[in-house]
Design a protein around this motif. Structure first.
Motif, PDB file in Angstrom:
ATOM      1  N   UNK A 434       0.630  -1.332   0.211  1.00  0.00           N
ATOM      2  CA  UNK A 434       0.111   0.071  -0.330  1.00  0.00           C
ATOM      3  C   UNK A 434       0.645   1.378  -0.088  1.00  0.00           C
ATOM      4  N   UNK A 435       1.459   0.912   0.719  1.00  0.00           N
ATOM      5  CA  UNK A 435       3.103   2.303   0.847  1.00  0.00           C
ATOM      6  C   UNK A 435       3.741   2.464  -0.632  1.00  0.00           C
ATOM      7  N   UNK A 436       3.536   1.503  -0.994  1.00  0.00           N
ATOM      8  CA  UNK A 436       4.691   1.356  -2.599  1.00  0.00           C
ATOM      9  C   UNK A 436       3.052   2.081  -3.773  1.00  0.00           C
ATOM     10  N   UNK A 437       2.575   1.811  -3.543  1.00  0.00           N
ATOM     11  CA  UNK A 437       1.293   2.054  -4.776  1.00  0.00           C
ATOM     12  C   UNK A 437       0.775   4.143  -4.058  1.00  0.00           C
ATOM     13  N   UNK A 438       0.743   4.317  -2.715  1.00  0.00           N
ATOM     14  CA  UNK A 438       0.519   5.472  -2.493  1.00  0.00           C
ATOM     15  C   UNK A 438       1.458   6.154  -3.452  1.00  0.00           C
ATOM     16  N   UNK A 439       2.993   5.737  -2.872  1.00  0.00           N
ATOM     17  CA  UNK A 439       3.888   7.061  -3.437  1.00  0.00           C
ATOM     18  C   UNK A 439       4.228   7.301  -4.999  1.00  0.00           C
ATOM     19  N   UNK A 440       3.051   5.946  -5.567  1.00  0.00           N
ATOM     20  CA  UNK A 440       3.230   5.871  -7.070  1.00  0.00           C
ATOM     21  C   UNK A 440       2.251   6.993  -7.717  1.00  0.00           C
ATOM     22  N   UNK A 441       1.238   6.675  -6.747  1.00  0.00           N
ATOM     23  CA  UNK A 441      -0.096   7.912  -6.747  1.00  0.00           C
ATOM     24  C   UNK A 441       0.218   9.449  -6.462  1.00  0.00           C
ATOM     25  N   UNK A 442       1.481   9.672  -5.377  1.00  0.00           N
ATOM     26  CA  UNK A 442       1.995  10.662  -5.760  1.00  0.00           C
ATOM     27  C   UNK A 442       3.076  11.426  -6.297  1.00  0.00           C
ATOM     28  N   UNK A 443       3.526  10.584  -6.803  1.00  0.00           N
ATOM     29  CA  UNK A 443       4.815  10.769  -7.829  1.00  0.00           C
ATOM     30  C   UNK A 443       4.122  10.883  -9.544  1.00  0.00           C
ATOM     31  N   UNK A 444       2.787  10.586 -10.047  1.00  0.00           N
ATOM     32  CA  UNK A 444       2.305  10.103 -11.170  1.00  0.00           C
ATOM     33  C   UNK A 444       1.734  11.736 -10.748  1.00  0.00           C
ATOM     34  N   UNK A 457      -7.204   1.195  -7.011  1.00  0.00           N
ATOM     35  CA  UNK A 457      -7.969  -0.467  -6.535  1.00  0.00           C
ATOM     36  C   UNK A 457      -6.931  -1.542  -6.473  1.00  0.00           C
ATOM     37  N   UNK A 458      -6.721  -1.782  -5.066  1.00  0.00           N
ATOM     38  CA  UNK A 458      -5.767  -3.547  -5.097  1.00  0.00           C
ATOM     39  C   UNK A 458      -6.810  -4.960  -5.438  1.00  0.00           C
ATOM     40  N   UNK A 459      -6.349  -5.754  -5.927  1.00  0.00           N
ATOM     41  CA  UNK A 459      -6.678  -6.864  -6.643  1.00  0.00           C
ATOM     42  C   UNK A 459      -6.713  -7.647  -5.255  1.00  0.00           C
ATOM     43  N   UNK A 460      -7.920  -8.901  -5.031  1.00  0.00           N
ATOM     44  CA  UNK A 460      -8.209  -9.226  -3.561  1.00  0.00           C
ATOM     45  C   UNK A 460      -6.843  -9.943  -3.288  1.00  0.00           C
ATOM     46  N   UNK A 461      -6.001 -10.816  -3.840  1.00  0.00           N
ATOM     47  CA  UNK A 461      -5.034 -11.241  -3.808  1.00  0.00           C
ATOM     48  C   UNK A 461      -3.955 -10.119  -2.890  1.00  0.00           C
ATOM     49  N   UNK A 462      -4.192  -9.005  -3.381  1.00  0.00           N
ATOM     50  CA  UNK A 462      -3.017  -7.988  -2.680  1.00  0.00           C
ATOM     51  C   UNK A 462      -1.207  -7.852  -4.055  1.00  0.00           C
ATOM     52  N   UNK A 463      -1.803  -8.803  -4.910  1.00  0.00           N
ATOM     53  CA  UNK A 463      -0.156  -8.873  -5.175  1.00  0.00           C
ATOM     54  C   UNK A 463      -0.420  -7.906  -6.281  1.00  0.00           C
ATOM     55  N   UNK A 464      -0.656  -7.277  -6.772  1.00  0.00           N
ATOM     56  CA  UNK A 464      -1.638  -6.089  -8.250  1.00  0.00           C
ATOM     57  C   UNK A 464      -2.244  -5.359  -8.196  1.00  0.00           C
ATOM     58  N   UNK A 465      -2.108  -3.582  -8.206  1.00  0.00           N
ATOM     59  CA  UNK A 465      -2.752  -2.445  -8.148  1.00  0.00           C
ATOM     60  C   UNK A 465      -2.916  -1.957  -9.571  1.00  0.00           C
ATOM     61  N   UNK A 466      -4.297  -1.335  -9.522  1.00  0.00           N
ATOM     62  CA  UNK A 466      -4.900  -0.445 -10.838  1.00  0.00           C
ATOM     63  C   UNK A 466      -4.627   1.131 -10.660  1.00  0.00           C
ATOM     64  N   UNK A 467      -3.876   1.655 -11.094  1.00  0.00           N
ATOM     65  CA  UNK A 467      -3.891   3.189 -10.984  1.00  0.00           C
ATOM     66  C   UNK A 467      -4.235   4.027 -12.540  1.00  0.00           C
ATOM     67  N   UNK A 468      -5.719   4.654 -12.598  1.00  0.00           N
ATOM     68  CA  UNK A 468      -6.272   5.400 -13.181  1.00  0.00           C
ATOM     69  C   UNK A 468      -6.113   6.758 -13.062  1.00  0.00           C
ATOM     70  N   UNK A 469      -5.411   7.172 -14.137  1.00  0.00           N
ATOM     71  CA  UNK A 469      -4.877   8.621 -14.908  1.00  0.00           C
ATOM     72  C   UNK A 469      -4.849   9.159 -15.424  1.00  0.00           C
ATOM     73  N   UNK A 470      -6.105   9.749 -15.625  1.00  0.00           N
ATOM     74  CA  UNK A 470      -6.607  11.387 -16.036  1.00  0.00           C
ATOM     75  C   UNK A 470      -5.141  11.834 -17.062  1.00  0.00           C
ATOM     76  N   UNK A 471      -4.728  12.321 -17.962  1.00  0.00           N
ATOM     77  CA  UNK A 471      -4.238  13.169 -18.673  1.00  0.00           C
ATOM     78  C   UNK A 471      -4.384  14.946 -19.139  1.00  0.00           C
ATOM     79  N   UNK A 472      -4.118  15.718 -19.015  1.00  0.00           N
ATOM     80  CA  UNK A 472      -4.459  16.889 -19.437  1.00  0.00           C
ATOM     81  C   UNK A 472      -4.775  17.588 -20.073  1.00  0.00           C
TER      82      UNK A 472
END
Length: 732
Positions: A434-444, A457-472
């Protein structure tokens, strides 16, 4: 080859009903099989080895099919206050549709009058057949529309569906028929090429349906194949009928005229068609399954129309006989029967002959003028930008375009093409992940090209995450592609950027890289074929160079029309758009083959005259005089067919139609009628130079069709029916 086709033409003319019956049976059988066991076109957008494909595969592996494909439903209240209850009710109906696994929570606009609902399916968009998925969406949104709200459909499912339309084909056929009637002055003669082309097209299209039953065939393949097959089918049949008419006017009996047409023009048809087939095989080198299937589908149609041309045309000619001539011509047959061949036009005899004589008399100014014009037309290609067409290029009345504009206005242009960041968290469990994902989100989110980042969004197994990014910026904007490359370069290797915009960018890059491979293959093989066919290095190199010039000029005109917007609105486009990534490589392979058609038609007649007269300059004038009319007529038909497809609503088909129409027009006028005869007149006997060692190595291909004498008197099907012209002095 000439002897074989002569025999085939004579047999078909003497026994026409056997050939006609054979093709009727073949057409009926293939149509019946395609209707019973044939399949439907099915796109495969897999870009093997690309970064976007790796991201999609990771999402499928870790999240299942939740993100396989999507549709977007945009709801807007014209009164400015959207009732949440109405949106919730619509969301419930959408969730109950077939293959829908989730409907994301509605995203509301800042002013509260618009809602965006994303519908997620558990199957790829290419698995939907026809309009079933779109019809289901419309049924779910019907109550919302009846309540007085504006509803528009976007996303992959609606954008991947295009309603069938036969308007393009019908317009092209009608215009081509009018040109044929004008050219021949006889409805019977005009109907022959059209009938033959339609039979070949019917058989070829049925074969495509049978192929679709066992393999994925692109949804655009039948349209492209029909466009090319209809054009070349009419052209091939036209060339044969023209030679048949020449024979009749020279006083030949009907079977002999049909045999001579097949033994001369038929050889050109086979060689030109083979060149088209080889060019289409080059599409395999694009390394995209979509292109492979387009190439195979078009190959099947071209092969079908080529076979119908060299068999069905002489059969129909034998059946209708002298009725292909106008009434006046039937009453006054030609006076060259004793010579056994049609008389070549002398300079001054016709407008084409006078033109040929004028170009041959002063070739340098004509050659330089034509070359300058081609370079000017090709200049815009230096700034060409390619991008797969999306809903933003659709007509403003389309629901997908309405949805696209509403999303851009209410949520920002980048909302139409968000990036999906697939994060591999293998080895990073629990709070560390969760920390890795949070840092990635802030960085992006800190990137200036990013407008918003959705909660991860984390998958049930907790071994993957999805981050949706909207460009300008919007999907077609160059800044969006720059953001994509920046994210891929700066983010860790465990993050893979995918999404439709990323897929489009990877497709554009792949096609740009492979275009040069395809060009090298097609040009190289064509050089070998032309050198072997015309026994000349100079002719082959000039033909390849001129074909490249005409294709480049067509690209330049397309950039001016579509990318610069010079006439885009007249063609039904809402604004200037980038050139579709699919178009340049597809146009090149098809146009290079089609350009060889006219090259073979013209050079075959020039070489035929040169072998008979040993007059390098006069043969150019007489060859152009003898083929100029048929090339012009054939090009006019091809242009008409392609312009008809240019009326299609789909931007890709529109670009293909307009681009190919422009290319054929340039090729048949500036190149074939000016540049080729001018340069050949300048070079003279050097046109036919071939090193002796290469002459011994290369196979001998008789493309000019050694003009066979009448076959009806002594040996109708062989023996001494075909003679070979002696080689003139000076040809190595």
């Amino acid at each position: 080859m000439s002897r074989l086709l002569t025999r085939l033409g004579y047999t078909a003319a003497v026994h026409p009903w056997r050939i006609i019956a054979g093709w009727v049976v073949a057409l009926a059988l293939t149509l019946a099989l395609s209707a019973t066991v044939g399949g439907s076109p099915h796109d495969d957008y897999t870009v093997a080895g690309s970064a976007s494909q790796a991201g999609s595969d990771l999402l499928t592996e870790r999240f299942g099919d939740t993100y396989a494909t999507d549709a977007r439903v945009v709801v807007r209240d014209p009164d400015g206050s959207l009732d949440p209850a109405v949106v919730d009710a619509l969301s419930g109906r959408l969730a109950g549709l077939p293959h829908v696994v989730a409907v994301d929570p509605p995203r509301m606009s800042a002013d509260g009058d618009t809602a965006l609902l994303t519908v997620r399916y558990d199957v790829p968009v290419t698995d939907f057949t026809g309009s079933a998925a779109v019809d289901a969406l419309r049924s779910a949104t019907a109550p919302t529309e009846q309540a007085g709200l504006t509803v528009a459909l976007g996303g992959q499912v609606p954008e991947n569906f295009a309603p069938p339309s036969g308007v393009a084909e019908l317009v092209g056929v009608l215009i081509a028929l009018l040109i044929l009637v004008f050219a021949f002055g006889s409805v019977v003669a005009a109907g022959l090429p059209m009938a033959v082309a339609l039979v070949g097209l019917g058989v070829g299209s049925s074969l495509i349906a049978l192929l679709a039953a066992v393999a994925d065939v692109s949804t655009v393949a039948p349209t492209v194949a029909a466009m090319v097959g209809l054009g070349v089918g009419i052209d091939y049949a036209l060339l044969l009928v023209t030679r048949f008419v020449e024979g009749l006017r020279a006083g030949l009996p009907v079977p002999d005229a049909a045999a001579r047409a097949n033994g001369t023009a038929g050889v050109s048809v086979v060689f030109a068609g083979t060149t088209v087939l080889v060019s289409l095989i080059g599409l395999r080198l694009a390394d995209l399954s979509t292109y492979t299937t387009v190439g195979i589908a078009t190959l099947l149609v071209v092969l079908s129309v080529m076979l119908t041309s060299i068999t069905l045309v002489p059969a129909l000619c034998g059946l209708v006989g002298r009725r292909v001539l106008g009434r006046r011509a039937r009453r006054a047959p030609g006076a060259d029967a004793a010579a056994g061949r049609p008389r070549a036009a002398e300079p001054g005899a016709t407008a084409t002959a006078r033109w040929a004589h004028r170009v041959g008399r002063r070739p340098w100014p004509w050659a330089l003028g034509a070359l300058t014009l081609l370079l000017v037309l090709a200049a815009p290609v230096l700034g060409m930008r390619t991008w797969p067409q999306d809903a933003g290029s659709q007509p403003e009345s389309n629901t997908t375009r309405i949805a696209y504009d509403l999303v851009a206005d209410e949520f920002g242009p980048g909302a139409n093409g968000p990036f999906l960041l697939a994060v591999d968290l293998t080895g990073t469990a629990g709070s560390a992940g969760q920390t890795v994902v949070s840092q990635l989100t802030e960085r992006v989110a800190a990137d200036p090209g990013v407008a918003a980042v959705a909660p991860p969004v984390l998958n049930p197994a907790g071994d993957a995450a999805l981050i949706i990014v909207q460009p300008t910026t919007g999907p077609q904007d160059e800044a969006t592609v720059e953001l994509l490359h920046r994210l891929r370069a700066e983010l860790p290797q465990t993050v893979r950027v995918t999404g439709l915009t990323a897929v489009f960018a990877d497709i554009s890059d792949r096609l740009a890289d492979r275009l040069w491979v395809v060009i090298a293959f097609v040009v190289g093989v064509s050089l070998l074929l032309l050198t072997a066919a015309f026994r000349s290095v100079i002719v082959a190199v000039k033909a390849a160079a001129m074909n490249l010039l005409s294709v480049a000029a067509a690209y330049g005109v397309m950039v001016a029309i579509f990318q610069w917007g010079w006439g885009a609105e007249l063609l039904g486009l809402p604004h200037a758009v980038a050139i579709s990534s699919w178009v340049p490589i597809l146009m090149f392979t098809i146009l290079f083959g089609l350009s060889m058609d006219y090259q073979v038609f013209l050079l075959s007649r020039i070489r035929e005259d040169y072998l008979a007269t040993d007059d390098p300059r006069g043969s150019v004038v007489r060859g152009l005089a003898g083929t100029g009319r048929v090339i012009t007529c054939a090009a006019a038909i091809m242009v008409a067919v392609f312009v008809g497809f240019g009326l299609d609503a789909d931007p890709v088909v529109k670009m293909m139609g307009v681009g190919m129409a422009v290319a054929v027009l340039i090729d048949a006028t500036v190149v074939r009628m000016v540049l080729v005869p001018a340069t050949m007149s300048i070079l003279g006997r050097a046109n036919w130079w071939l090193p002796r060692w290469l002459d011994r190595v290369l196979p001998h291909l008789d493309t000019e069709g050694s003009d066979p004498r009448p076959v009806g008197s002594a040996d109708p099907t062989g023996g001494d029916a075909a003679s070979t012209h002696p080689a003139p002095a000076g040809v190595a």
